[in-house]
Design an enzyme around this catalytic site. Structure first.
Site, PDB file in Angstrom:
ATOM      1  N   GLU A  27       0.842  -1.196   0.000  1.00 48.80           N
ATOM      2  CA  GLU A  27       0.000   0.000   0.000  1.00 48.80           C
ATOM      3  C   GLU A  27       0.876   1.245   0.000  1.00 48.80           C
ATOM      4  O   GLU A  27       1.945   1.272   0.624  1.00 48.80           O
ATOM      5  CB  GLU A  27      -0.913  -0.011   1.230  1.00 48.80           C
ATOM      6  CG  GLU A  27      -1.979   1.073   1.232  1.00 48.80           C
ATOM      7  CD  GLU A  27      -3.042   0.806   2.295  1.00 48.80           C
ATOM      8  OE1 GLU A  27      -3.500  -0.355   2.401  1.00 48.80           O
ATOM      9  OE2 GLU A  27      -3.384   1.743   3.030  1.00 48.80           O
ATOM     10  N   ASP A  80       0.089   5.397   0.529  1.00 47.34           N
ATOM     11  CA  ASP A  80      -1.020   6.252   0.962  1.00 47.34           C
ATOM     12  C   ASP A  80      -0.713   7.741   0.901  1.00 47.34           C
ATOM     13  O   ASP A  80       0.382   8.176   1.269  1.00 47.34           O
ATOM     14  CB  ASP A  80      -1.365   5.976   2.436  1.00 47.34           C
ATOM     15  CG  ASP A  80      -1.850   4.569   2.686  1.00 47.34           C
ATOM     16  OD1 ASP A  80      -2.425   3.967   1.770  1.00 47.34           O
ATOM     17  OD2 ASP A  80      -1.655   4.064   3.810  1.00 47.34           O
ATOM     18  N   GLU A 137      -3.073  10.437   2.890  1.00 45.74           N
ATOM     19  CA  GLU A 137      -4.244  10.516   3.760  1.00 45.74           C
ATOM     20  C   GLU A 137      -4.297  11.892   4.422  1.00 45.74           C
ATOM     21  O   GLU A 137      -3.282  12.380   4.927  1.00 45.74           O
ATOM     22  CB  GLU A 137      -4.182   9.449   4.848  1.00 45.74           C
ATOM     23  CG  GLU A 137      -4.187   8.031   4.326  1.00 45.74           C
ATOM     24  CD  GLU A 137      -4.016   7.015   5.442  1.00 45.74           C
ATOM     25  OE1 GLU A 137      -5.013   6.379   5.805  1.00 45.74           O
ATOM     26  OE2 GLU A 137      -2.886   6.869   5.944  1.00 45.74           O
TER      27      GLU A 137
END
Length: 293
Positions: free
Chosen positions: A114, A116, A118
């Protein structure tokens, strides 16, 4: 000579439109090399369809006490440039996570990769945190090894749309805000670098357990709905079934040469002024698990 130096300084500190006032020009703009795609061409609704609205080129997601919402790309990629312009909600948004990220968690549950971007909600008078993170072969169900770096921003992300992007190639990951690189993550070995195909996701959800002041302040649904707006989607790269000759967009003006000197200066400016957390510098972390530090 003095006038020439002043003019050069103005060029660096006052770049063309599209950059926030006072931010340095990176000299190269990867987003300008990638065409904008429509939402329907690249994505499908993954969950919370009743909390998703489309108005012309803007996709609005919202979170209330019943649910949030998310979308997922139609195709998996093994490298590429993935960006969107996002506008966040002002006011009380503690506990709310608004995201743009790459993942293969549905394909490899408990053992996934993953990358990210955010936005961690906040309380009035305090800025949003932009958290970047990289997981490689394992997060969540089995072994959490996050590689978080958090930033504040040099503008108010609730006032207008700004472009956020991840560029992932076989050698590095670069995180961009309005084409300014804020973080690079280099491939030092396969164990600490995502190499399997990933999909592109966006979502808004309740992350009260950790998002704001390490979970101290929770989402307060008296302030619902919590809204995030996305537009200007830019996806370009090598899909999982692309030929081996496929090459993703370059993060820099010269292919395979790393970021330019001007981009590195912009990155240094961003980290010097806006970096608020670096996992490599956290004495509470077990750094035997993060050898890249």
């Amino acid at each position: 000579m003095a006038l020439s130096l002043i003019f050069l300084a103005l060029l660096v500190l006052c770049p063309s439109s599209g950059h926030s006032q006072g931010s340095p020009s990176p000299g190269y703009y990867p987003s300008s090399r990638v065409a904008t795609s429509s939402f329907d061409r690249e994505f499908r609704t993954l969950w919370g369809s009743q909390h998703q609205r489309r108005e012309q080129d803007v996709i609005t997601l919202w979170l209330d006490k019943s649910t949030g919402s998310g979308f997922k790309s139609l195709r998996p990629y093994r490298s590429g440039y993935f960006g969107a312009s996002i506008k966040l909600q002002p006011g009380f948004t503690a506990g709310v996570d608004t995201s743009l990220y790459l993942s293969n968690n549905q394909e490899h549950p408990g053992d996934h990769d993953e990358v990210d971007i955010e936005f961690l909600g906040t309380t009035p008078g305090k800025p949003y945190s932009l958290q970047t993170n990289v997981f490689a072969r394992g997060s969540g169900d089995r072994n959490v090894i996050g590689r978080e770096m958090k930033f504040t921003l040099w503008f108010d992300p609730t006032q207008d749309f700004h472009h956020y992007a991840i560029l992932w190639n076989p050698n590095e990951i670069v995180f961009f805000v309005d084409d300014i690189p804020i973080r690079t993550y280099n491939r030092k070995n396969e164990a600490t670098f995502p190499t399997r195909p990933m999909w592109v996701y966006g979502s808004i959800w309740d992350a009260s357990d950790w998002a704001t002041e390490n979970g101290r302040i929770k989402a307060d649904y008296r302030y619902q709905p919590f809204v995030a707006k996305y537009k200007n989607f830019k996806l370009a790269g090598c899909t999982a079934d692309s030929s081996s000759s496929c090459r993703p967009p370059s993060p820099a003006p010269v292919l395979n040469q790393g970021l330019s000197r001007q981009q590195m200066a912009a990155l240094a400016w961003a980290q010097r002024n806006f970096l608020v957390y670096n996992y490599c510098h956290d004495p509470k972390r077990d750094h035997t698990q993060t050898p890249e530090c």
